[in-house]
Design a protein around this motif. Sequence first.
Motif, PDB file in Angstrom:
ATOM      1  N   THR A 185       0.848  -1.194   0.000  1.00 21.83           N
ATOM      2  CA  THR A 185       0.000   0.000   0.000  1.00 21.83           C
ATOM      3  C   THR A 185       0.888   1.250   0.000  1.00 21.83           C
ATOM      4  OG1 THR A 185      -0.073   0.084   2.420  1.00 21.83           O
ATOM      5  CG2 THR A 185      -1.783  -1.212   1.304  1.00 21.83           C
ATOM      6  N   PRO A 186       0.338   2.417  -0.335  1.00 22.86           N
ATOM      7  CA  PRO A 186       1.146   3.648  -0.315  1.00 22.86           C
ATOM      8  C   PRO A 186       1.780   3.944   1.038  1.00 22.86           C
ATOM      9  CG  PRO A 186      -0.879   4.027  -1.529  1.00 22.86           C
ATOM     10  CD  PRO A 186      -1.002   2.662  -0.911  1.00 22.86           C
ATOM     11  N   ASP A 187       1.152   3.469   2.139  1.00 21.49           N
ATOM     12  CA  ASP A 187       1.742   3.716   3.462  1.00 21.49           C
ATOM     13  C   ASP A 187       2.669   2.587   3.905  1.00 21.49           C
ATOM     14  OD1 ASP A 187      -0.160   1.802   3.838  1.00 21.49           O
ATOM     15  OD2 ASP A 187      -1.194   2.793   5.493  1.00 21.49           O
ATOM     16  N   GLY A 188       2.979   1.649   2.982  1.00 20.82           N
ATOM     17  CA  GLY A 188       4.010   0.656   3.250  1.00 20.82           C
ATOM     18  C   GLY A 188       3.538  -0.672   3.786  1.00 20.82           C
ATOM     19  N   ARG A 189       2.253  -0.917   3.893  1.00 20.33           N
ATOM     20  CA  ARG A 189       1.763  -2.203   4.395  1.00 20.33           C
ATOM     21  C   ARG A 189       1.801  -3.248   3.284  1.00 20.33           C
ATOM     22  NH1 ARG A 189      -3.943  -1.735   6.538  1.00 20.33           N
ATOM     23  NH2 ARG A 189      -4.087   0.046   5.133  1.00 20.33           N
ATOM     24  N   LEU A 190       2.207  -4.458   3.633  1.00 26.57           N
ATOM     25  CA  LEU A 190       2.278  -5.547   2.655  1.00 26.57           C
ATOM     26  C   LEU A 190       0.940  -6.271   2.574  1.00 26.57           C
ATOM     27  CD1 LEU A 190       5.745  -7.174   3.433  1.00 26.57           C
ATOM     28  CD2 LEU A 190       5.173  -5.607   1.583  1.00 26.57           C
ATOM     29  N   TYR A 191       0.610  -6.750   1.377  1.00 25.94           N
ATOM     30  CA  TYR A 191      -0.543  -7.620   1.204  1.00 25.94           C
ATOM     31  C   TYR A 191      -0.313  -8.464  -0.040  1.00 25.94           C
ATOM     32  CZ  TYR A 191      -2.203  -4.243  -2.344  1.00 25.94           C
ATOM     33  OH  TYR A 191      -2.317  -3.423  -3.445  1.00 25.94           O
ATOM     34  N   THR A 192      -1.072  -9.541  -0.169  1.00 31.31           N
ATOM     35  CA  THR A 192      -0.961 -10.386  -1.362  1.00 31.31           C
ATOM     36  C   THR A 192      -2.088 -10.034  -2.325  1.00 31.31           C
ATOM     37  OG1 THR A 192      -2.288 -12.160  -0.378  1.00 31.31           O
ATOM     38  CG2 THR A 192       0.107 -12.273  -0.108  1.00 31.31           C
ATOM     39  N   LEU A 193      -1.778 -10.095  -3.614  1.00 34.12           N
ATOM     40  CA  LEU A 193      -2.751  -9.790  -4.664  1.00 34.12           C
ATOM     41  C   LEU A 193      -2.815 -10.992  -5.599  1.00 34.12           C
ATOM     42  CD1 LEU A 193      -4.603  -7.471  -5.601  1.00 34.12           C
ATOM     43  CD2 LEU A 193      -2.770  -6.729  -7.104  1.00 34.12           C
ATOM     44  N   ALA A 194      -4.003 -11.576  -5.739  1.00 34.85           N
ATOM     45  CA  ALA A 194      -4.155 -12.793  -6.534  1.00 34.85           C
ATOM     46  C   ALA A 194      -5.049 -12.532  -7.736  1.00 34.85           C
ATOM     47  CB  ALA A 194      -4.736 -13.917  -5.683  1.00 34.85           C
ATOM     48  N   ASP A 195      -4.609 -13.029  -8.899  1.00 36.89           N
ATOM     49  CA  ASP A 195      -5.409 -12.993 -10.122  1.00 36.89           C
ATOM     50  C   ASP A 195      -6.131 -14.333 -10.230  1.00 36.89           C
ATOM     51  OD1 ASP A 195      -6.459 -12.278 -12.537  1.00 36.89           O
ATOM     52  OD2 ASP A 195      -4.619 -12.544 -13.683  1.00 36.89           O
ATOM     53  N   THR A 196      -7.379 -14.331 -10.678  1.00 33.53           N
ATOM     54  CA  THR A 196      -8.142 -15.574 -10.755  1.00 33.53           C
ATOM     55  C   THR A 196      -8.702 -15.774 -12.161  1.00 33.53           C
ATOM     56  OG1 THR A 196     -10.200 -14.472 -10.080  1.00 33.53           O
ATOM     57  CG2 THR A 196      -8.841 -15.431  -8.341  1.00 33.53           C
ATOM     58  N   VAL A 197      -9.244 -16.964 -12.370  1.00 32.38           N
ATOM     59  CA  VAL A 197      -9.872 -17.273 -13.652  1.00 32.38           C
ATOM     60  C   VAL A 197     -11.078 -16.363 -13.855  1.00 32.38           C
ATOM     61  CG1 VAL A 197     -11.306 -19.070 -12.596  1.00 32.38           C
ATOM     62  CG2 VAL A 197     -10.865 -19.133 -15.043  1.00 32.38           C
ATOM     63  N   GLY A 198     -11.282 -15.951 -15.109  1.00 31.61           N
ATOM     64  CA  GLY A 198     -12.416 -15.092 -15.406  1.00 31.61           C
ATOM     65  C   GLY A 198     -13.730 -15.857 -15.426  1.00 31.61           C
ATOM     66  N   PHE A 199     -14.806 -15.135 -15.180  1.00 33.11           N
ATOM     67  CA  PHE A 199     -16.130 -15.736 -15.210  1.00 33.11           C
ATOM     68  C   PHE A 199     -16.836 -15.343 -16.506  1.00 33.11           C
ATOM     69  CE2 PHE A 199     -15.782 -15.016 -10.410  1.00 33.11           C
ATOM     70  CZ  PHE A 199     -15.123 -16.221 -10.235  1.00 33.11           C
ATOM     71  N   VAL A 200     -17.963 -15.987 -16.757  1.00 36.00           N
ATOM     72  CA  VAL A 200     -18.747 -15.707 -17.952  1.00 36.00           C
ATOM     73  C   VAL A 200     -20.183 -16.084 -17.648  1.00 36.00           C
ATOM     74  CG1 VAL A 200     -18.516 -17.984 -19.018  1.00 36.00           C
ATOM     75  CG2 VAL A 200     -18.716 -15.969 -20.479  1.00 36.00           C
TER      76      VAL A 200
END
Length: 478
Positions: A298-313
């Motif tokens: 984040t802009p204030d320096g906190r770490l987090y995980t970001l996951a991409d997933t399969v698209g829906f339809v």
Amino acid sequence: MTSSPHLPQDDLAAADITLADDIELELDARRGLRRVAGITTELEDVTEVEYRQLRLERVVLIGVWTSGTLDEAETSLQELKALAETAGSQVLEGLIQRRDKPDAATFVGSGKARDLRDIVVATGADTVICDGELTPGQLRQLEEVVKVKVIDRTALILDIFAQHARSREGKAQVELAQMEYMLPRLRGWGESLSRQAGGRVAGGGGIGTRGPGETKIETDRRRIRMRTAKLRREIAAMRTARDVKRQERRRRSVPSVVIAGYTNAGKSSLLNRLTGAGVLVENALFATLDPTVRRAETPDGRLYTLADTVGFVRHLPHQLVEAFRSTLEEVGEADLVLHVVDGSHPDPAGQLSAVREVLGEIGAHDVRELVVVNKADIADPAEVERIRRTHPDAVCVSARTGAGIEALRLRVAELLPEYEVPVSLLVPYDRGDVVAKVHEHGHVDAVEHVAEGTRLEARLPAWLAGDVARFTDMPTRH
């Protein structure tokens, strides 16, 4: 007809004519197959030799319009066209028929099936793709009429998934979905349905295929069930490894954010913008099947995980939802879902509802959601404004140009849970490892070097705050 005291006879006659016209128009709509404009695939600058090398299937699309508006029916068929092209087909024609419900025998009715056969012959098509899921009986009877291969929307999506699966888990999930779809639809031609496979059967079936009266189709079903059971065991083992990784992130109090949304909405492009992940970005449906997890800040320096997933339809096959459940659980376990919608799509509201339907199936409807309108640089401003009226907190971005990305980062920081613990530490100079760990996993606000050691003001994950509690800087008593 009895006359009304409120209408003169001339008006009544005019009303009768109008009603008759409306009925005739409705009958015309039901009698005819409606061609959808702009549905063909144009192959430009492709020589005959190159075309023969491509060996594209030549397909005719057929949809049954049972509810909603004509625009919605045509949008659904346009999406089927995009799916067919993603699978490598050349679309020759797209047709819609108006019915109260699909015909139980041939999906489109016996008369329209013969009309469809004429169109197949005229265009030289070798495949018919139906915009819906056909029962085994509908599939068989429609094939008997049109005399070419018939597949439905579900089989088409399964085929695309099979082409795009890369990881071992992804391939196993797709194969499992295909097996479950195939099992009730096994069929043969002529006597192959009832041919018995005793003794030394062709293909080396051997032991296990020699039974009193076991037919070929029964053998095929048994093999599919055995393969399905094996795939389920393999996916369960892979799921255990995924759960271990997820639990480790939880133990370390790392917040998780998941990018979900309609296929080709720009999820992978957004992941690259936010993390510099460098994952595959392709203007194709279901380009991403294997989830990608990356570290973000984040802009204030906190770490987090970001996951991409399969698209829906729309109408995502339930076999796929079940097969990909272990992967999609990443969404249900998240602290925040970035629900990406394509602002340039003709029906973004339909995309939003289709994705939420799948999220509900996997038990992720309670996860906090932030709607992200992507492709804002090419979207219709009026359409974007409509989305913002129904979703006031939505963030508009362009993953291609980078517009709005910083605003999105700030909004994510506001919505992430506060896992960090503020600490004040005094670490001896011979414990540089502790200082390094604080810098690696926490956010350091201030550093001061004093006679006793290094004084740190920091915000740390709960697990690390507990590990370094013995270095807490106690205030000096006077």
